[in-house]
Motif scaffolding. Structure first.
Motif: not given
Lengths: 114, 134
Positions: B81-92
């Motif tokens: 399934k499509k999973f683009d890690p570059t779209l994961v927001p930076e965690p605090k």
């Protein structure tokens, strides 16, 4: 990963050996969950023989830490290897966890000696 | 130097793969500390494939290791399934809840993280670490 659990007085000592990753972390998560469900007051996790850890390992420790905090227990991580310390630094987690140089220092802290 | 690994999405493969990767990175001239970090990035990317792209179901993964004088590049392809890690927001940070750190670790360690949107059969992620100038 080898997980050895012993008791030294009221301290639950968890000694780990091997690599902590997405494959091995569920077992550790379950063993630490058992301690938390018994409300173990003092938990010492010795990481001297853990040469590798990924974010699954971190998530396991964060979860255990949150659980012990809920019942006012105390969790100390001891003897971090350079590879493990590196990941704590990148994740800026050194300020969240209580980290001791080795088991002796952790035991002294539990005993209120420093 | 180029080496292709044909893998199956299964968490049990990770420990042996890390060993192979350490050997390749050593041959590529990386020092111990850098090697540990690159291995961690690849491990995190593969874990994301197993967890998110295949969601626990077995499926093929192709990992290509390329090394040149200037950089080491690792490409991971899957048919999940499509999973683009570059779209994961930076965690605090520091993050007091479990999870959400894998992509942050990859971004911190690697110089480039490229998700190929044109790879239609699944996901293709390229991770690049440039070598220090001598």
């Amino acid at each position: 990963m080898k997980i050895q659990m012993t008791n030294q007085g009221d301290v639950s000592v968890v000694e780990l050996e091997g690599e902590l990753d997405f494959h091995s972390s569920p077992e550790l998560r379950s063993r630490l969950g058992e301690l938390a469900s018994k409300q173990a007051p003092k938990i010492l996790i010795d990481l001297k023989k853990v040469g590798y850890m990924d974010s699954s390992g971190i998530a396991t420790f964060v979860e255990a830490f949150q659980k012990t905090k809920r019942y006012h227990g105390r969790l100390i991580l001891a003897d971090l290897t350079p590879a493990v310390r590196g990941i704590f630094e990148i994740a800026k987690l050194e300020s969240i966890f209580e980290i001791a140089t080795d088991q002796d220092e952790a035991m002294n802290r539990f005993a209120g000696k420093n | 130097m180029e080496k292709v690994f044909e893998l199956e999405s299964n968490a049990e493969i990770l420990i042996d793969l890390r060993k192979d990767l350490r050997d390749l990175l050593r041959q590529a001239g990386w020092d111990g500390k850098s090697m540990d970090k690159i291995v961690l990035s690849v491990d995190e990317a593969l874990t994301n494939v197993i967890r998110h792209a295949y969601a626990g179901v077995r499926g093929p993964i192709r990992m290509t290791f390329r090394d040149s004088e200037e950089k080491t590049e690792i490409t991971i392809e899957d048919h999940g399934k499509k999973f683009d890690p570059t779209l994961v927001p930076e965690p605090k940070l520091p993050r007091e809840e479990p999870g959400g750190l894998g992509v942050h670790l990859i971004r911190t360690i690697m110089d480039e993280l490229i998700y190929d949107k044109n790879f239609l059969e699944g996901n293709r992620l390229r991770m690049i670490k440039r070598k220090p100038r001598k």
